[in-house]
Design a protein around this motif. Structure first.
Motif, short mmCIF file in Angstrom:
data_model
loop_
_atom_site.label_atom_id
_atom_site.label_comp_id
_atom_site.label_asym_id
_atom_site.label_seq_id
_atom_site.Cartn_x
_atom_site.Cartn_y
_atom_site.Cartn_z
N GLY A 78 0.83 -1.20 0.00
CA GLY A 78 0.00 0.00 0.00
C GLY A 78 0.86 1.24 0.00
O GLY A 78 0.59 2.21 -0.72
N LYS A 79 1.90 1.22 0.82
CA LYS A 79 2.80 2.36 0.87
C LYS A 79 3.50 2.54 -0.48
O LYS A 79 3.66 3.67 -0.97
CB LYS A 79 3.83 2.14 1.97
CG LYS A 79 4.68 3.37 2.25
CD LYS A 79 5.70 3.07 3.33
CE LYS A 79 6.56 4.29 3.59
NZ LYS A 79 7.64 3.96 4.55
N GLN A 80 3.91 1.42 -1.08
CA GLN A 80 4.56 1.47 -2.39
C GLN A 80 3.64 2.07 -3.44
O GLN A 80 4.08 2.84 -4.30
CB GLN A 80 4.98 0.05 -2.84
CG GLN A 80 6.05 -0.59 -2.00
CD GLN A 80 7.34 0.20 -2.02
OE1 GLN A 80 7.69 0.84 -1.02
NE2 GLN A 80 8.02 0.20 -3.15
N ILE A 81 2.35 1.72 -3.34
CA ILE A 81 1.38 2.28 -4.28
C ILE A 81 1.34 3.79 -4.13
O ILE A 81 1.38 4.54 -5.12
CB ILE A 81 -0.03 1.67 -4.05
CG1 ILE A 81 -0.02 0.20 -4.47
CG2 ILE A 81 -1.10 2.43 -4.83
CD1 ILE A 81 -1.30 -0.55 -4.15
N ALA A 82 1.31 4.26 -2.87
CA ALA A 82 1.29 5.70 -2.63
C ALA A 82 2.56 6.35 -3.18
O ALA A 82 2.52 7.43 -3.79
CB ALA A 82 1.15 5.97 -1.13
N VAL A 83 3.71 5.68 -2.97
CA VAL A 83 4.98 6.24 -3.43
C VAL A 83 5.03 6.33 -4.96
O VAL A 83 5.39 7.37 -5.51
CB VAL A 83 6.17 5.38 -2.90
CG1 VAL A 83 7.47 5.78 -3.58
CG2 VAL A 83 6.29 5.52 -1.39
N THR A 84 4.62 5.25 -5.63
CA THR A 84 4.64 5.28 -7.10
C THR A 84 3.68 6.33 -7.63
O THR A 84 3.96 6.97 -8.64
CB THR A 84 4.24 3.90 -7.69
OG1 THR A 84 3.05 3.44 -7.05
CG2 THR A 84 5.34 2.88 -7.51
N GLN A 85 2.56 6.52 -6.92
CA GLN A 85 1.59 7.52 -7.38
C GLN A 85 2.18 8.92 -7.29
O GLN A 85 2.14 9.69 -8.24
CB GLN A 85 0.31 7.41 -6.54
CG GLN A 85 -0.83 8.30 -7.00
CD GLN A 85 -1.18 9.37 -5.97
OE1 GLN A 85 -0.74 9.30 -4.82
NE2 GLN A 85 -1.93 10.36 -6.41
N THR A 86 2.78 9.23 -6.15
CA THR A 86 3.31 10.59 -5.98
C THR A 86 4.51 10.83 -6.89
O THR A 86 4.78 11.96 -7.29
CB THR A 86 3.73 10.87 -4.52
OG1 THR A 86 4.50 9.76 -4.05
CG2 THR A 86 2.53 11.06 -3.63
N SER A 87 5.25 9.77 -7.25
CA SER A 87 6.41 9.96 -8.12
C SER A 87 6.03 9.82 -9.60
O SER A 87 6.90 9.83 -10.46
CB SER A 87 7.51 8.96 -7.77
OG SER A 87 7.02 7.65 -7.93
N GLY A 88 4.74 9.66 -9.88
CA GLY A 88 4.28 9.66 -11.27
C GLY A 88 4.55 8.37 -12.02
O GLY A 88 4.40 8.33 -13.24
N ALA A 89 4.95 7.31 -11.32
CA ALA A 89 5.19 6.03 -12.00
C ALA A 89 3.87 5.28 -12.11
O ALA A 89 3.60 4.32 -11.39
CB ALA A 89 6.21 5.21 -11.23
#
Lengths: 274, 275
Positions: free
Chosen positions: B222-233
């Protein structure tokens, strides 16, 4: 846990003594009097049938005797002890074999479970289970699950479970009401045979008049609810009973007719005293 | 049951055969259609690739992810949090369910409390969890346990109520001790309900595990999903979402397989019963 017969002449005293049993089901605001006043005894080794019109409180009576239901007044004495809960030395065979056997256990496990509860040693347990299943003609079905068997065979398992338990008294609550007529005749003979072989006392509740006369040494006819004893009919048929000859005997027809008339009168509301 | 009636099979032999295709083939066709739409819609310009990249890009992003240690670490964290939370909830639900369900007085006293606490959405407890444990794994664990506990408890309560009166009286008449009654009569009766509760709880636990990681930021997919979202991946984000979905499918399938195994005697599973 162990049962010892009380001091004195145990052979002469009754094994089961039901004294002025009364049961009122408490409902909202009003009670329903199912059993008014029942008094009777069953001697050790006797086979007694209880018959009565439907709704006569037969099952209530049996549940009180089995210690599954508390009576409102009066008492049930088994082997000299007042019954307050399910007593040791008693086994009950219920009408609803399909619900009384545990479907998650095999036939053997069903029969063995009560013996484990009684802390019967393993070797003895295995012998009792094998003998009981053999006696009811199910020697080959140890590892089947009850639901893989026919209705008649399932009731045989329930009977084997009761027999293996080595009870002093066997209570049977309309055990053959849900099986077909041919199976019923076989099971009646099975009960007679086991009773004679084991010397166990049997109290057999039924609504079937022919069955009560065919099986019993004595038939207790109940009135309709609130229940009292209408009459005790001794069955003076020969000890060797057979579906063909016994049922066609003149004496059988007489006794059957007598019990039939009593049950008819009970249905019409006839009562001994009031 | 998809057994074809005998007369239908015979008719089919003579002339045209139009037997419906098997269920798995239809399911596969549905999935293929979905992936085709996911692939073609962005390529045809129906949706902007910035929001929904083609399916093939998600797959290659997933392959890239699978090469990184961070992905596997996050996957492990998610599975660990889910499993621990579910185990606690299941154990607590079973024990409390049997105790509460077995004591009528307790059941009557607690039923209104249960009816009040049960509908509280677990996510409403996020502020409390953060106050208590910050962004640690325990924060998310609290949510997971709370959410899945009710699923199990309510099912166990139903199960305990379901004991057949005749079976109960049989056990009483043979003088089964209370613990034996629980073990040999009550527990097998409640088991189908327990397994249903477990299956429902497992699904809810996964939802709350991912929610907790997304919102609170505890470690996991879940955290990874948030990270990829904010970094535009975006493609990577979708790849992770697919992984989470696959975990859900696997969990449900495993729970169902366990049910069939454990409940072989149960009417819903057994096939060859004489009626």
């Amino acid at each position: 846990m162990t049962i010892e017969s009380p001091g004195g002449p145990s052979a002469a005293t009754a094994l089961l003594d039901v004294q002025r049993l009364r049961k009122v089901y408490e409902g909202k605001g009003r009670g329903v009097e199912a059993v008014r006043d029942l008094t009777f005894t069953v001697g050790a080794g006797e086979l007694v049938c209880i018959v009565g019109p439907s709704g006569a409180g037969k099952t209530t009576l049996l549940r009180c005797v089995a210690g599954l239901l508390n009576s409102t007044s009066g008492k049930v004495v088994l082997e000299g002890r007042t019954v307050t809960g399910p007593p040791p030395g008693m086994a009950v065979v219920f009408q609803e074999y399909g619900r009384s056997l545990f479907p998650w256990m095999t036939v053997r496990q069903n029969v063995e479970r009560p013996l484990k509860e009684k802390r019967v040693p393993k070797a003895e347990r295995q012998r009792l289970v094998a003998e009981a299943l053999d006696a009811v003609g199910l020697a080959g079905s140890h590892d089947a699950h009850p639901w893989q068997l026919s209705g008649g065979m399932q009731q045989r398992v329930a009977i084997a479970r009761a027999v293996a338990y080595e009870p002093h008294i066997l209570l049977m609550d309309e055990p053959f009401a849900a099986v077909d007529a041919q199976t019923r005749a076989d099971l009646e003979d099975l009960v007679r045979a086991l009773w004679k072989r084991l010397g166990v006392t049997v109290l057999f509740v039924t609504h079937d008049i022919d069955e009560s006369v065919y099986l019993g040494q004595r038939v207790i006819v109940l009135s309709n609810s609130p229940t009292v004893v209408l009459e005790e009919v001794p069955i003076d048929l020969p000890d060797e009973r057979d579906q063909l000859t016994t049922r066609s005997a003149a004496r059988f027809t007489e006794l059957r007719g007598h019990v039939y008339r009593l049950v008819q009168r009970a249905k019409d509301g006839h009562r001994p005293q009031d | 049951m998809t057994a074809v009636p005998a007369h239908a099979a015979e008719r089919g032999r003579g002339g045209r055969r139009h037997r419906p295709p098997p269920a798995w083939a239809l399911g596969l066709a549905g999935l293929l259609c979905l992936t085709a739409v996911l692939e073609l819609a962005p390529r045809a310009g129906l949706v902007r690739e910035r929001f929904l990249p083609p399916f093939s890009e998600m797959v290659s992003a997933l392959a890239d992810q699978a090469g990184t240690g961070a992905f596997w670490h996050a996957l492990l964290e998610t599975l660990r949090g889910w499993a621990i939370g579910l185990a606690i909830a299941t154990a607590a639900g079973i024990v409390l369910g049997i105790v509460i369900g077995g004591v009528p007085l307790l059941r009557a006293a607690l039923s209104s409390t249960i009816e009040f606490l049960r509908p509280i959405p677990s996510v409403a407890l996020i502020p409390l969890a953060v106050l208590l444990y910050g962004t640690e794994m325990r924060s998310t664990l609290l949510l997971v346990v709370y959410a899945s506990f009710w699923q199990v408890l309510v099912q166990v309560l139903y199960g305990v109520q379901d004991v057949d009166p005749v079976a109960r009286e049989t056990a009483r008449s043979y003088r089964f001790r209370p613990l034996t009654q629980v073990r040999t009569v009550l527990w097998p009766t409640a088991l189908p309900y327990v397994l249903t509760g477990f299956r429902l709880g497992a699904a809810v636990a996964l939802i709350l595990e991912i929610t907790g990681e997304l919102v609170i930021g505890s470690p996991g997919l879940g955290k990874q999903i948030a990270v990829t979202q904010t970094s535009g991946a975006v493609a990577s984000m979708y790849a992770l979402v697919i992984v989470v979905g696959l975990i859900g499918v696997a969990v449900n399938a495993a729970a169902r397989a366990a049910e069939r195994q454990v409940l072989r005697w149960h009417p819903s599973v057994r096939g060859e019963a004489v009626s």
